[in-house]
Write a protein that holds these residues in place. Structure first.
Motif, mmCIF file in Angstrom:
data_model
loop_
_atom_site.group_PDB
_atom_site.id
_atom_site.type_symbol
_atom_site.label_atom_id
_atom_site.label_comp_id
_atom_site.label_asym_id
_atom_site.label_seq_id
_atom_site.Cartn_x
_atom_site.Cartn_y
_atom_site.Cartn_z
ATOM 1 N N LYS A 71 0.822 -1.212 0.000
ATOM 2 C CA LYS A 71 0.000 0.000 0.000
ATOM 3 C C LYS A 71 0.859 1.266 0.000
ATOM 4 O O LYS A 71 0.524 2.255 -0.664
ATOM 5 N N THR A 72 1.970 1.233 0.735
ATOM 6 C CA THR A 72 2.841 2.416 0.784
ATOM 7 C C THR A 72 3.519 2.651 -0.560
ATOM 8 O O THR A 72 3.615 3.795 -1.021
ATOM 9 N N ALA A 73 3.994 1.579 -1.198
ATOM 10 C CA ALA A 73 4.627 1.719 -2.512
ATOM 11 C C ALA A 73 3.615 2.271 -3.515
ATOM 12 O O ALA A 73 3.934 3.176 -4.314
ATOM 13 N N GLU A 74 2.397 1.748 -3.487
ATOM 14 C CA GLU A 74 1.354 2.242 -4.402
ATOM 15 C C GLU A 74 1.047 3.711 -4.131
ATOM 16 O O GLU A 74 0.861 4.504 -5.063
ATOM 17 N N PHE A 75 0.984 4.091 -2.858
ATOM 18 C CA PHE A 75 0.707 5.474 -2.482
ATOM 19 C C PHE A 75 1.799 6.413 -3.015
ATOM 20 O O PHE A 75 1.499 7.483 -3.572
#
Length: 614
Positions: free
Chosen positions: A251-255
Motif C-alpha cells: 500500500k505504501t509503494a502504491e501510495f
C-alpha cells in the motif's frame, strides 16, 4: 633493518593506494589488517560505511592463498564481485544462482590459486562438497561477514551461522575475522563463543554515524508524513522505507507511486524473480525508493542512500541501528526518520505476549522493546542514548538529531497518569468485555459514544475528568505509560491492564514526567537542508556543473557494463574530481578512490568529460 610488522604495514598501505586509491587507513583499519595478515583471529565491530570490507580484502591481497568470505547475501554476491573486479581484484562466488558450467569455472580458478577472494553462503559452506573443494586449495583466511547473524537473541539470526564453528576445527591454522556493524557487549560475547573466537582480538570502533540525522515523530497520517519528508527534503533521492507487514509495503509503494515518487516493493510474499529484479533496479538506478520489510537491506553496498524511513516501530535498538545505518554510507548528510505511535506499542507488546518460545525468550524480546521505546520517548540527545546502548559513554549532545535541534518540552504527567490508570482500574472489573486505549480516552474526554452508552461507562467517576488534554495528548499519555511499564496490553484486542508498577503512581509514590505532544507534526522537518540538495549546495556553481556531467557519464558507463553506478565511482570521488578539476592522469591519480585499475580504465574518459566542460 625493517621489522615484519613494518613490512606488513607497508605492503598493506601499497595495496590500499594501488588497488583502492586511498592514501591512508581510517580508524583502526591498519591494526586489524596487520593482526590478520600476521595470522591472528579478529572480531571487528565497525559501523556501516566505516570500511569493514577492507579489513579482510587487503589481507586477502597480502597473504598467500584465497580468502573465503562467508556471506548470507546470495542476491548481492554478483555486485560484490563486480565491485572488486572493477579495481582489479580476482574475485568469484559460488551459490545456487549459478549453472553447472559457471560453478565449475569458479572451482577450477579456486583450486588453481587464480582467485584472491571467494564468496560462499553459510549454508553452502556446511556441505561436504564445499568443504572438500576448500581442502583442495590454499586458504589465506576466513572472513565471516554479518557475524551478528550467529546470535540467537539478535535481530537477524541465521541458523546456518551456528555451524561456522567448524571452521576452527577443520582448518585450525587459517586465521578468521568476524565482522559486524551491530552488537552490544553481550552479543559480541555470544559471537565469540559460538564461532569459537574466544581467543580472538576484539576491535570495537565508535558506533557514531555523525552524518545521519536521527528523527522520531509522532505518527499521525504516516504515509502523508512520509510524502512530506520526501518532497520537502529528499526529492529525487534514493532511500529505503521500512514497514512491518507485506500489506503495508504494497500500500505504501502504491501510495508513493500515485503521488509521483518512483518506488518499488520488496517482501517475502513476492516471487523470487520480482524481488531480485526490484533489488537490482534499486542498486543500479538513481533516485529509487525501496519500500520493504526488514528482509531487505542487509549488505546493501549502495553508498548514496540519503534516507531510511520507518513507518512502524523496530523491535530492537540493534535492528533500528542496523537498518538506519544503510543511509549515508558515503559519509554525506542523510536522514533516519521514524513515525511512532500508540498502536506501535500495543502491537509490539501483543506480539511478544503471543510469541513462540519460553518465558526467558519473551522477557528478552520485552527488554529489547523497552530499550527501543526508551529511545523513542527520550528527551535527551538521541545519538547519546543510542551510543550508550552499545556501551559508548561520555558523548556530548550531537546537535544533529531532533531532540537537539528542537528540544522537546516536558511536563508533570502524574495527575494525567493517575486519571488514566484509575479508568483502567474501574474497567478491570468488566474483564469479560474488551476495552482498549481508544475507549479509555473517550471516557476521560466525556464522549457519549454508542459503546460508552451501551456499557453505562458514562456513570464512571472518571467520565469527563480529562478534558484539559486533547485526544492526541491522551494517546501520548497511554503510549508513554506503556513504554515505561506502568501500563500493559493483554489479549488479542489490545485490552489495557494495570501492572505492579501502576500502584506506585496511583498511590502517589511516583512522579511521571512526560514529553509534551506537539500540536501538529508533518515530517518533523529538519533545521537545515538534507540529502542531495546539501551535497550540491556545498559545491561551487562550476563544480556543481562538473559534478552533474560526471554523474551523467557514470550513469551511462554503469548501464553499458550492467553494474551499479557506485561500482564505477562513489559520489564522494566524483565530487572531489569536480572540485579539483585534474588536468592530467597524474593529477587524477591523486584523487581519493582512484586506484591503478580505475585510472587505466576510466582516466581518459574522465579527462574528456572535464575538457568538454571548459
Amino acid at each position: 633493518m625493517t621489522s615484519p610488522t613494518e613490512t606488513r604495514t607497508s605492503d598493506a598501505l601499497r595495496v590500499l593506494n594501488r588497488v583502492f586509491g586511498y592514501d591512508a587507513f581510517r580508524g583502526f583499519q591498519r591494526e586489524v589488517i596487520d593482526h590478520v595478515v600476521a595470522g591472528g583471529d579478529a572480531l571487528v565491530l565497525m559501523p556501516t560505511g566505516g570500511g569493514k570490507s577492507l579489513c579482510y580484502q587487503i589481507p586477502a591481497l597480502v597473504r598467500d592463498g584465497v580468502a573465503v568470505v562467508v556471506s548470507p547475501l546470495i542476491a548481492l554476491m554478483q555486485d560484490q564481485v563486480d565491485a572488486l573486479t572493477a579495481v582489479g581484484v580476482r574475485a568469484g562466488f559460488l551459490n545456487s544462482t549459478q549453472d553447472l558450467d559457471a560453478r565449475r569455472q569458479v572451482e577450477r580458478a579456486f583450486v588453481a590459486g587464480e582467485l584472491d577472494l571467494l564468496y560462499l553462503a553459510p549454508e553452502a559452506l556446511g556441505t561436504r562438497g564445499a568443504q572438500q573443494l576448500l581442502d583442495r586449495g590454499r586458504i589465506s583466511l576466513f572472513a565471516i561477514d554479518e557475524a551478528h547473524c550467529v546470535s540467537q537473541w539478535g535481530h537477524d539470526f541465521r541458523p546456518d551461522y551456528l555451524a561456522l564453528s567448524m571452521l576452527h576445527e577443520r582448518w585450525p591454522d587459517v586465521p578468521r575475522i568476524a565482522l559486524t556493524a551491530t552488537a552490544t557487549s553481550a552479543t559480541r560475547a555470544e559471537i565469540a563463543t559460538r564461532l569459537k573466537l574466544t581467543e580472538a582480538r576484539h576491535f570495537v570502533a565508535s558506533f557514531d554515524r555523525p552524518n545521519i540525522q536521527y528523527r522520531i515523530v509522532p505518527k499521525r497520517e504516516p504515509r502523508k508524513q512520509l510524502l512530506s519528508l520526501l518532497r520537502d527534503e529528499h526529492p529525487g533521492d534514493a532511500g529505503i522505507v521500512y514497514c512491518l507487514s507485506r500489506a503495508s509495503v504494497e500500500k505504501t509503494a502504491e501510495f508513493l507511486v500515485a503521488n509521483g515518487v518512483a518506488a518499488l516493493p520488496y517482501h517475502a510474499g513476492l516471487d523470487a524473480g520480482t524481488r531480485a529484479a526490484n533489488q537490482q533496479r534499486f542498486l543500479r538506478e538513481d533516485g529509487l525508493v525501496m519500500v520493504a520489510t526488514i528482509a531487505f537491506g542487509m549488505g546493501i553496498d549502495k553508498p548514496d542512500v540519503r534516507f531510511v524511513a520507518h513507518l512502524d516501530l523496530p523491535k530492537s535498538v540493534e535492528g533500528y541501528y542496523q537498518e538506519t545505518g544503510r543511509a549515508g554510507r558515503d559519509g554525506l548528510p542523510s536522514t533516519a526518520w521514524l513515525a511512532y505511535g500508540l498502536q506501535d506499542v500495543v502491537q509490539q507488546r501483543k506480539m511478544i505476549e503471543t510469541s513462540d518460545g519460553d518465558l526467558a525468550h519473551r522477557r528478552n524480546l520485552a527488554t529489547h522493546l523497552d530499550a527501543m521505546l526508551a529511545l523513542c520517548e527520550t528527551v535527551r540527545c538521541r545519538r547519546v542514548q543510542l551510543l550508550e546502548y552499545f556501551g559508548q559513554t561520555g558523548a556530548a549532545g550531537c546537535g544533529n538529531c531532533d531532540t537537539c535541534l528542537t528540544p522537546p518540552e516536558t511536563w508533570d504527567g502524574t495527575v494525567a497518569a493517575q486519571k488514566l490508570l484509575s479508568t483502567v482500574y474501574r474497567l478491570d472489573r468488566e474483564r469479560n468485555q474488551r476495552f482498549g486505549a481508544g475507549h479509555c480516552v473517550d471516557i476521560l474526554l466525556g464522549k457519549q459514544t454508542d459503546k460508552i452508552t451501551q456499557y453505562g461507562h458514562d456513570a464512571l467517576s472518571t467520565f469527563g475528568i480529562g478534558t484539559e488534554l486533547r485526544e492526541a495528548e491522551w494517546r501520548g499519555v497511554v503510549r508513554q505509560l506503556l513504554a515505561e511499564g506502568l501500563l500493559a496490553v493483554e489479549g488479542d484486542y489490545g485490552t489495557l491492564a494495570l501492572t505492579d508498577a501502576s500502584a506506585e503512581v496511583l498511590g502517589r509514590r511516583r512522579v511521571v514526567t512526560m514529553r509534551r505532544e506537539p500540536e501538529r507534526v508533518a515530517s518533523g522537518r529538519s533545521a537545515k537542508p538534507r540529502g542531495a540538495a546539501t551535497v550540491v549546495a556545498e559545491l561551487s556553481p562550476q563544480a556543481t556543473s562538473l559534478f552533474e556531467r560526471l554523474r551523467g557519464w557514470r550513469a551511462t558507463t554503469a548501464k553499458e557494463q550492467g553494474v551499479p553506478a557506485y561500482v564505477i565511482f562513489h559520489d564522494a570521488t566524483l565530487r572531489q574530481i569536480a572540485t579539483d578539476a585534474p588536468a592530467s592522469l597524474a593529477e587524477l591519480s591523486r584523487i581519493s578512490g582512484v586506484g591503478e585499475n580505475k585510472l587505466a580504465k576510466y582516466g581518459e574518459q574522465i579527462l574528456a568529460v572535464l575538457a568538454e566542460a571548459d
